[in-house]
Design a protein around this motif. Structure first.
Motif, PDB file in Angstrom:
ATOM      1  N   PHE A 152       0.828  -1.210   0.000  1.00  0.00           N
ATOM      2  CA  PHE A 152       0.000   0.000   0.000  1.00  0.00           C
ATOM      3  C   PHE A 152       0.867   1.267   0.000  1.00  0.00           C
ATOM      4  O   PHE A 152       0.516   2.264  -0.643  1.00  0.00           O
ATOM      5  N   ASP A 153       1.992   1.212   0.692  1.00  0.00           N
ATOM      6  CA  ASP A 153       2.842   2.403   0.823  1.00  0.00           C
ATOM      7  C   ASP A 153       3.501   2.830  -0.488  1.00  0.00           C
ATOM      8  O   ASP A 153       3.862   4.003  -0.639  1.00  0.00           O
ATOM      9  N   VAL A 154       3.667   1.897  -1.431  1.00  0.00           N
ATOM     10  CA  VAL A 154       4.366   2.255  -2.674  1.00  0.00           C
ATOM     11  C   VAL A 154       3.410   2.610  -3.814  1.00  0.00           C
ATOM     12  O   VAL A 154       3.843   2.980  -4.903  1.00  0.00           O
ATOM     13  N   ILE A 155       2.100   2.529  -3.571  1.00  0.00           N
ATOM     14  CA  ILE A 155       1.129   2.823  -4.628  1.00  0.00           C
ATOM     15  C   ILE A 155       0.970   4.331  -4.759  1.00  0.00           C
ATOM     16  O   ILE A 155       0.589   5.021  -3.809  1.00  0.00           O
ATOM     17  N   ASP A 156       1.252   4.851  -5.963  1.00  0.00           N
ATOM     18  CA  ASP A 156       1.176   6.288  -6.199  1.00  0.00           C
ATOM     19  C   ASP A 156       0.031   6.663  -7.138  1.00  0.00           C
ATOM     20  O   ASP A 156      -0.063   7.807  -7.595  1.00  0.00           O
TER      21      ASP A 156
END
Length: 287
Positions: A118-122
């Motif tokens: 989730f943290d790397v989804i831009d």
């Protein structure tokens, strides 16, 4: 005199065969999602066979090739059922031994893995889609089938229509997923596709396909540097259930959240409960 172009305008026979197969499945009363899956697999089969009228020997050889490549048992069964239906259309009977599914969950992503993804989804649409799928414990086909009217943000829930086995159901969302969905809907214009308004649609204005969701997930899984085996189904189903087990959820509740008709299907996650109890035992039973 101009030279005639050497071009064949014949419609590919495979396309004709797949159209015929589609009409056959529709006549048998199969659901749209099932037909889409059968057509996709049948195309692979016919391309492998190199003909739109493969023999039963080729059907057996195709199945053997799946076994040799050590494909998952569920995949082999799925492909075999497609081949069986296609040969039924041709007036032939293809029989095969059904492979009993391994009752263990071989792969899952833990809570840290999920958060890293989730943290790397831009991309806001991708984040809303994957959070909805994960917290709703949705199958990829169920995500594709969601319409705007199926989302109830005030009650943090989704209505699942025509899920596996043609069953309707209810799925739930987290506050985090609901917040992302609100942001997504604020910038996403509604779109009519075949008389319906899909909750998620492609950049080309078409309803999302399972292949789209798989590619989206794999993209961010790689970006997060996660090398564990498993695709989007492992992410949204196996991982959700495994994390709930690890957090102490009972198996009956998980059965309802995953919308399993048979408790034995959900029981595959019990080994996770055993591991969790072992860790808690070692942590709390100390002198």
């Amino acid at each position: 005199m101009p030279k005639r172009l050497d071009v064949s305008w014949d419609v590919p026979t495979t396309d004709i065969a797949l159209s015929r197969f589609k009409r056959y499945l529709e006549g048998q009363g199969f659901r749209e999602a099932t037909i889409t899956n059968y057509i996709s697999v049948c195309k692979i089969y016919l391309e492998w066979a190199g003909t739109d009228e493969p023999t039963l020997s080729q059907a057996e050889a195709f199945r053997d090739s799946l076994l040799e490549r050590k494909r998952a048992r569920s995949t082999i069964n799925n492909y075999s059922f497609t081949v069986k239906r296609y040969h039924e259309m041709l007036g032939e009977e293809f029989s095969f031994p059904f492979l009993k599914r391994n009752n263990q969950i071989p792969h899952f992503f833990d809570a840290e893995d999920v958060q890293r993804i989730f943290d790397v989804i831009d991309n806001l649409k991708h984040l809303a889609l994957l959070q909805t799928a994960f917290f709703g414990c949705l199958r990829a086909s169920e995500v594709c089938n969601l319409d705007d009217e199926d989302l109830d943000l005030s009650r943090l829930r989704l209505t699942i229509r025509e899920g596996k086995g043609g069953q309707d159901g209810i799925a739930y969302l987290s506050d985090e997923a609901a917040k992302t969905l609100k942001q997504y809907l604020a910038v996403r214009p509604p779109l009519d596709v075949d008389g319906r308004q899909p909750l998620f649609y492609s950049d080309y204005g078409q309803r999302m396909h399972r292949r789209d969701i798989y590619r989206i997930f794999i993209k961010y899984k790689k970006r997060a540097g996660i090398e564990k085996a498993g695709g989007v189904h492992v992410f949204t189903r196996h991982s959700s259930a495994s994390i709930m087990i690890a957090n102490g959820c009972d198996i009956l509740t998980i059965q309802q959240l995953l919308r399993h008709k048979d408790i034995t299907t959900t029981a595959r996650y019990l080994h996770m409960a055993d591991e969790t109890r072992r860790l808690k035992h070692d942590r709390f039973l100390r002198l």
